[in-house]
Write a protein that holds these residues in place. Structure first.
Motif, mmCIF file in Angstrom:
data_model
loop_
_atom_site.group_PDB
_atom_site.id
_atom_site.type_symbol
_atom_site.label_atom_id
_atom_site.label_comp_id
_atom_site.label_asym_id
_atom_site.label_seq_id
_atom_site.Cartn_x
_atom_site.Cartn_y
_atom_site.Cartn_z
ATOM 1 N N VAL A 252 -21.466 -28.502 -63.842
ATOM 2 C CA VAL A 252 -21.341 -29.873 -63.331
ATOM 3 C C VAL A 252 -22.715 -30.512 -63.169
ATOM 4 C CG1 VAL A 252 -20.683 -31.246 -61.319
ATOM 5 C CG2 VAL A 252 -19.145 -29.463 -62.166
ATOM 6 N N LEU A 253 -23.647 -29.773 -62.571
ATOM 7 C CA LEU A 253 -24.965 -30.383 -62.339
ATOM 8 C C LEU A 253 -25.787 -30.411 -63.627
ATOM 9 C CD1 LEU A 253 -27.479 -28.098 -61.991
ATOM 10 C CD2 LEU A 253 -26.198 -27.602 -59.920
ATOM 11 N N ARG A 254 -25.596 -29.444 -64.517
ATOM 12 C CA ARG A 254 -26.278 -29.522 -65.816
ATOM 13 C C ARG A 254 -25.835 -30.776 -66.576
ATOM 14 N NH1 ARG A 254 -24.422 -24.095 -66.694
ATOM 15 N NH2 ARG A 254 -25.958 -22.513 -66.138
ATOM 16 N N ASP A 255 -24.529 -31.036 -66.556
ATOM 17 C CA ASP A 255 -24.009 -32.212 -67.251
ATOM 18 C C ASP A 255 -24.594 -33.490 -66.667
ATOM 19 O OD1 ASP A 255 -22.489 -30.561 -68.841
ATOM 20 O OD2 ASP A 255 -20.613 -30.896 -67.755
ATOM 21 N N TRP A 256 -24.709 -33.530 -65.317
ATOM 22 C CA TRP A 256 -25.255 -34.738 -64.701
ATOM 23 C C TRP A 256 -26.726 -34.912 -65.055
ATOM 24 C CZ3 TRP A 256 -29.145 -35.892 -61.186
ATOM 25 C CH2 TRP A 256 -29.149 -37.222 -60.725
ATOM 26 N N LEU A 257 -27.487 -33.823 -65.015
ATOM 27 C CA LEU A 257 -28.912 -33.908 -65.329
ATOM 28 C C LEU A 257 -29.157 -34.386 -66.758
ATOM 29 C CD1 LEU A 257 -30.274 -30.691 -63.600
ATOM 30 C CD2 LEU A 257 -30.863 -33.045 -63.004
ATOM 31 N N SER A 258 -28.261 -34.031 -67.675
ATOM 32 C CA SER A 258 -28.436 -34.432 -69.077
ATOM 33 C C SER A 258 -27.777 -35.766 -69.396
ATOM 34 C CB SER A 258 -27.883 -33.338 -70.002
ATOM 35 O OG SER A 258 -26.513 -33.101 -69.756
ATOM 36 N N SER A 259 -27.192 -36.406 -68.386
ATOM 37 C CA SER A 259 -26.513 -37.690 -68.604
ATOM 38 C C SER A 259 -27.459 -38.858 -68.354
ATOM 39 C CB SER A 259 -25.313 -37.801 -67.659
ATOM 40 O OG SER A 259 -25.747 -38.038 -66.321
ATOM 41 N N PRO A 260 -27.130 -40.031 -68.882
ATOM 42 C CA PRO A 260 -27.957 -41.221 -68.618
ATOM 43 C C PRO A 260 -28.038 -41.552 -67.127
ATOM 44 C CG PRO A 260 -26.480 -41.606 -70.469
ATOM 45 C CD PRO A 260 -26.060 -40.307 -69.860
ATOM 46 N N GLU A 261 -27.003 -41.188 -66.358
ATOM 47 C CA GLU A 261 -27.002 -41.513 -64.930
ATOM 48 C C GLU A 261 -28.189 -40.902 -64.200
ATOM 49 O OE1 GLU A 261 -24.288 -40.794 -60.911
ATOM 50 O OE2 GLU A 261 -23.420 -40.397 -62.882
ATOM 51 N N SER A 262 -28.616 -39.718 -64.599
ATOM 52 C CA SER A 262 -29.723 -39.059 -63.896
ATOM 53 C C SER A 262 -31.062 -39.715 -64.206
ATOM 54 C CB SER A 262 -29.790 -37.582 -64.279
ATOM 55 O OG SER A 262 -30.353 -37.402 -65.562
ATOM 56 N N GLY A 263 -31.180 -40.314 -65.391
ATOM 57 C CA GLY A 263 -32.439 -40.926 -65.788
ATOM 58 C C GLY A 263 -33.529 -39.937 -66.133
ATOM 59 N N TRP A 264 -33.165 -38.653 -66.269
ATOM 60 C CA TRP A 264 -34.174 -37.612 -66.501
ATOM 61 C C TRP A 264 -34.238 -37.247 -67.968
ATOM 62 C CZ3 TRP A 264 -33.430 -31.851 -66.749
ATOM 63 C CH2 TRP A 264 -34.672 -31.180 -66.732
ATOM 64 N N ASP A 265 -35.444 -37.155 -68.487
ATOM 65 C CA ASP A 265 -35.674 -36.708 -69.852
ATOM 66 C C ASP A 265 -36.077 -35.243 -69.799
ATOM 67 O OD1 ASP A 265 -36.377 -36.213 -72.442
ATOM 68 O OD2 ASP A 265 -38.052 -37.658 -72.511
ATOM 69 N N ARG A 266 -35.167 -34.374 -70.235
ATOM 70 C CA ARG A 266 -35.417 -32.933 -70.160
ATOM 71 C C ARG A 266 -36.660 -32.526 -70.944
ATOM 72 N NH1 ARG A 266 -31.204 -28.362 -72.469
ATOM 73 N NH2 ARG A 266 -32.534 -26.539 -72.096
ATOM 74 N N ALA A 267 -36.972 -33.253 -72.004
ATOM 75 C CA ALA A 267 -38.117 -32.907 -72.847
ATOM 76 C C ALA A 267 -39.447 -33.384 -72.263
ATOM 77 C CB ALA A 267 -37.928 -33.495 -74.246
ATOM 78 N N SER A 268 -39.384 -34.137 -71.186
ATOM 79 C CA SER A 268 -40.608 -34.677 -70.603
ATOM 80 C C SER A 268 -41.271 -33.632 -69.710
ATOM 81 C CB SER A 268 -40.292 -35.930 -69.783
ATOM 82 O OG SER A 268 -39.605 -35.573 -68.591
ATOM 83 N N GLU A 269 -42.433 -33.983 -69.187
ATOM 84 C CA GLU A 269 -43.153 -33.104 -68.257
ATOM 85 C C GLU A 269 -42.781 -33.394 -66.810
ATOM 86 O OE1 GLU A 269 -45.439 -30.574 -68.964
ATOM 87 O OE2 GLU A 269 -44.605 -30.845 -70.959
#
Length: 301
Positions: A252-269
């Motif tokens: 559930v939280l992985r899906d949220w982190l990778s969604s536009p809602e989180s605003g987080w870019d996993r590839a960023s620093e």
């Protein structure tokens, strides 16, 4: 860049020496030679320990591990001496503490897979194998394997990936005899867990164990066992190969982190953001549901 978003400060308890802070657990040495392992409410995803905790998660994981250790003791000894916190420990340690035997830990993540998904699926799509084990053609995401397989990994530090390796690599590094013993014990314990879970309407897709040697040289099951943090559980009644399965874990939280809602870019620093309350509640709900399905009782959070 990865690791802790906020590095936790270890609790100081008279008579205990802090040894290590892991993604979830804190480890202490006691004066009598035992180890004290305390499960926090921390949660990790994508190699980050998130800034948001899942309240009660540490107690739930500890209680579930204790239940599983009881189901497995005729197959393998475990490291648990007591679940009573040492004298002087904070009140919050109640229900989340294991006092354990000190072992010579084997530096191998002992992974068993009965279904194809995750990193195993990614390797299979390229090479038709998982950790060097050849598999039949035509398998898809969620396929049940003809037989459970042993797919070990090297243990990584907080913030790093465990690295999948072949059985031959484990044999080269640690000896063929130990590698075979780890493989056979891992698969034997996994089969027991899979049978018990299936009786309760749950599929145990894969899991990982940690083992250590005791003073007599016997392998002992350590750390946690068959928790939603170390195992992938799916509801049997909705299993359908060919797509990602519903899982009783932190997906559930992985899906949220990778969604536009989180605003987080996993590839960023940049580190991941705090979790919203609805994600925390749904994540805890998934952990609680698998605990209740397996044990038939409610956790004390």
């Amino acid at each position: 860049m990865s690791g802790f978003v906020v590095t936790p400060e270890p609790v100081r308890v008279e008579g205990l020496t802090h040894l290590h802070t892991g993604k979830v657990r804190d480890l202490y040495a006691a004066a009598d030679g035992s180890l004290v392992m305390v499960a926090s409410d921390r949660v990790s995803a994508y190699d980050w320990v998130l800034p948001t905790v899942i309240p009660g998660k540490g107690r739930l994981l500890t209680q579930l591990s204790l239940w599983w250790f009881e189901q497995l003791r005729d197959l393998v000894p475990d490291h648990v001496l007591s679940d009573v916190p040492p004298e002087g420990a904070p009140a919050d340690w109640a229900g989340r503490t294991l006092v354990c035997r000190r072992l010579d830990m084997v530096p191998v993540e002992c992974v068993a897979r009965g279904y194809l998904t995750g990193s195993g699926l990614a390797e299979y799509r390229v090479d038709g194998t998982v950790c060097g084990v050849p598999l039949p053609d035509g398998l898809v995401d969620g396929s049940e394997l003809p037989e459970p397989i042993f797919t070990p990994a090297t243990k990584a530090e907080v913030g790093d990936h465990d690295e999948n390796v072949s059985f031959e690599v484990v044999a080269d590094r640690h000896g063929a005899s130990l590698a075979a013993e780890l493989r056979d014990l891992t698969l034997r314990v996994y089969r027991r867990g899979r049978e018990l879970a299936r009786e309760r309407g749950v599929l145990l897709a894969d899991t990982k164990f940690e083992f250590g040697r005791d003073a007599d040289g016997a392998l002992v099951l350590a750390d946690e066992v068959f928790t939603p943090d170390s195992s992938r559980y799916w509801p049997a009644d909705s299993w359908a190969p060919g797509r990602p399965q519903t899982s009783f874990d932190k997906q559930v939280l992985r899906d949220w982190l990778s969604s536009p809602e989180s605003g987080w870019d996993r590839a960023s620093e940049t580190p991941p953001p705090a979790l919203p309350e609805h994600v925390v509640e749904r994540t805890l709900g998934r952990y609680t549901e698998i605990y209740e399905r397996l044990t038939g009782r409610k956790p004390s959070l």
